[in-house]
Design a protein around this motif. Structure first.
Motif, mmCIF file in Angstrom:
data_model
loop_
_atom_site.group_PDB
_atom_site.id
_atom_site.type_symbol
_atom_site.label_atom_id
_atom_site.label_comp_id
_atom_site.label_asym_id
_atom_site.label_seq_id
_atom_site.Cartn_x
_atom_site.Cartn_y
_atom_site.Cartn_z
ATOM 1 N N SER A 120 0.809 -1.224 0.000
ATOM 2 C CA SER A 120 0.000 0.000 0.000
ATOM 3 C C SER A 120 0.836 1.265 0.000
ATOM 4 N N GLY A 121 2.153 1.134 -0.144
ATOM 5 C CA GLY A 121 3.017 2.309 -0.088
ATOM 6 C C GLY A 121 2.797 3.300 -1.209
ATOM 7 N N ILE A 122 2.105 2.870 -2.270
ATOM 8 C CA ILE A 122 1.820 3.803 -3.372
ATOM 9 C C ILE A 122 0.791 4.846 -2.978
ATOM 10 N N ALA A 123 0.051 4.605 -1.893
ATOM 11 C CA ALA A 123 -1.112 5.441 -1.574
ATOM 12 C C ALA A 123 -0.784 6.513 -0.555
ATOM 13 N N ASN A 124 0.302 7.238 -0.785
ATOM 14 C CA ASN A 124 0.686 8.266 0.187
ATOM 15 C C ASN A 124 0.720 9.662 -0.411
ATOM 16 N N GLY A 125 0.301 9.814 -1.671
ATOM 17 C CA GLY A 125 0.326 11.129 -2.292
ATOM 18 C C GLY A 125 -1.034 11.496 -2.822
#
Length: 475
Positions: free
Chosen positions: A429-434
């Motif tokens: 889920s690290g893509i969902a920080n921007g």
């Protein structure tokens, strides 16, 4: 992750003067093959005769709306002549992260008008701009002249269909394309599209034949297959309906067989928690690799050998749709490596060539790709320990091959782990920080062990999925 059973939809865009009906002979054959199609009338033509907006961007907006209404899970843009320029404009939007076009998985151009200004004799252009402004009988003669000049031979039925289509057009749309749309220069805007592509030409097409397609169209795709249909000119959907339908069916089958992203993970990629730039990158990575694409940096022999190496080092469930060797070959061709190398090795492309030569026919056990699986694993295990027996005069010695083993394993695992389908399997889920626009850092609130945000994906694979080294240790 299972592969989808949903067929890929072919979105069909017609030539100047044509309409969705132009595709009828092709659609009939595709329907028999259970391949869904979406023929679209472009503004000013066919059933869209009353619709205005004749520039390339206007037409692209019109097609995008039709695609959004139909909402195919996956689709291929098929552009004939004028429609091809519109198709590439849409493909660029998709590559730039337009979420409404995220299902795009390939492009086919058929006697395509290129992103560059369309080659056409100026005298003929001016003559054609004066057509369809006089009495009905005169307009019919002009339509017949136009159709006859663009085919080698047509049945009476198909000729009548084409002529009647031309007579339905809005003269304003006809003149707008000749005077403006065909002259628009989209070369820099389109750039290079990393999508599976098929470029089809008529062997006797005077303006947009094989040479023009090679020089002006195929160059806009990182990898494109090119096909020339002999004894045909420009109206290929009518002249060569059967052959074209077979080509499209094959292309659609290839596009359907890729590792489709889990719907929930695709929703995450397309959500406001992922920046448009990252979304574009992830969707680009998810595009299936074209089967049988020619190598760009390596020889065909090297590419076969590298695929054999990676099949043992990084086995994965995505089949040929994730061609790690092909992606490494493209990385070498475009100098997009990780920016470092072992001092004892040459630069990446040369190191790959030398290592694959070392594993070739002159290796003590023979060419790597010809060995059985057990022998291949023994070669890789020896290589990983610096104990590989190399042939006399081999480009690299055992110590250098150990370093290359580390390099190729690192490169391949990095490409595999960066694929969105792999991320979905891991539940990453690290893509969902921007946030939207790329400037807002959304971050996470729940960071404890076992805690998950509501938007975080659930892993699709319960057991470890990282590749296993040949010595039995986890990578």
């Amino acid at each position: 992750m299972s592969k989808t059973a949903t067929p890929t939809t072919l979105v069909l865009l017609h030539f100047l003067g044509g309409s969705a009906r132009t595709w009828e002979p092709v659609v009939a054959r595709l329907t028999d093959a259970a391949i869904p199609t979406l023929p679209v009338d472009l503004p000013g033509f066919g059933a869209a005769r009353e619709v205005e907006g004749y520039g390339v961007s206007d037409m692209a907006d019109h097609v995008a709306q039709a695609v959004a209404q139909a909402a195919p899970e996956r689709f291929v843009l098929v552009g004939h002549s004028m429609g091809a320029k519109v198709a590439l404009a849409l493909a660029r939007r998709a590559a730039d992260g337009d979420a409404s076009l995220s299902g795009l998985c390939g492009v086919v151009t058929v006697a395509g008008s290129p992103p560059a200004p369309e080659p056409m004799a100026e005298e003929r252009r001016q003559t054609m701009m004066g057509w369809f402004l006089g009495p009905d009988a005169q307009s019919r003669r002009e339509a017949e002249e136009f159709v006859d000049a663009n085919v080698v031979e047509l049945s009476d039925r198909d000729r009548d269909l084409a002529v009647e289509d031309v007579l339905r057009l809005d003269p304003r749309a006809w003149r707008a394309w000749l005077d403006a749309g065909s002259r628009e220069d989209w070369t820099a805007r389109i750039g290079t599209l990393r999508l599976p592509a098929l470029v089809v030409a008529g062997g006797e097409d005077e303006d947009l034949g094989p040479d023009a397609q090679a020089r002006l169209m195929a160059v806009h795709f990182g990898e494109a297959s090119r096909v020339t249909l002999r004894r045909a000119k420009h109206l290929l959907p009518l002249e060569r309906a059967g052959e074209l339908a077979d080509l499209l069916a094959g292309f659609a089958a290839q596009a359907t067989s890729d590792p489709v992203l889990d719907p929930g993970y695709r929703d995450l990629i397309e959500s406001s928690r992922v920046s448009p730039k990252l979304r574009r990158i992830l969707l680009e990575r998810a595009v299936p690799d074209p089967a049988g694409a020619p190598p760009r940096s390596m020889s065909a022999e090297h590419l076969v050998r590298l695929r054999a190496v990676l099949a043992r080092l990084v086995p994965h469930p995505f089949g040929t749709a994730l061609d790690l060797a092909g992606r490494l070959d493209a990385m070498m061709a475009e100098a997009e490596g990780n920016g470092w190398r072992f001092e004892a090795l040459p630069g990446d492309p040369d190191a790959y060539h030398a290592a694959l030569d070392t594993l070739g026919d002159d290796a003590p056990g023979g060419a790597f790709e010809m060995l059985d699986a057990g022998a291949q694993d023994r070669v890789l295990a020896a290589m990983s320990k610096g104990e590989l027996e190399v042939g006399a005069g081999a480009p690299l010695d055992a110590a250098a091959m150990k370093l290359w083993f580390e390099e190729v394993l690192s490169d391949a695992v990095r490409l595999y782990a960066a694929h969105p389908a792999t991320m979905a399997r891991l539940g990453y889920s690290g893509i969902a920080n921007g946030g939207e626009g790329g400037a807002l850092f959304a971050g996470f609130q729940k960071i404890g062990i076992g805690e998950r945000e509501s938007f975080e994906p659930t892993p699709l694979h319960a057991t470890p999925i990282l590749p296993t080294r040949t010595d039995g240790a986890s990578s």
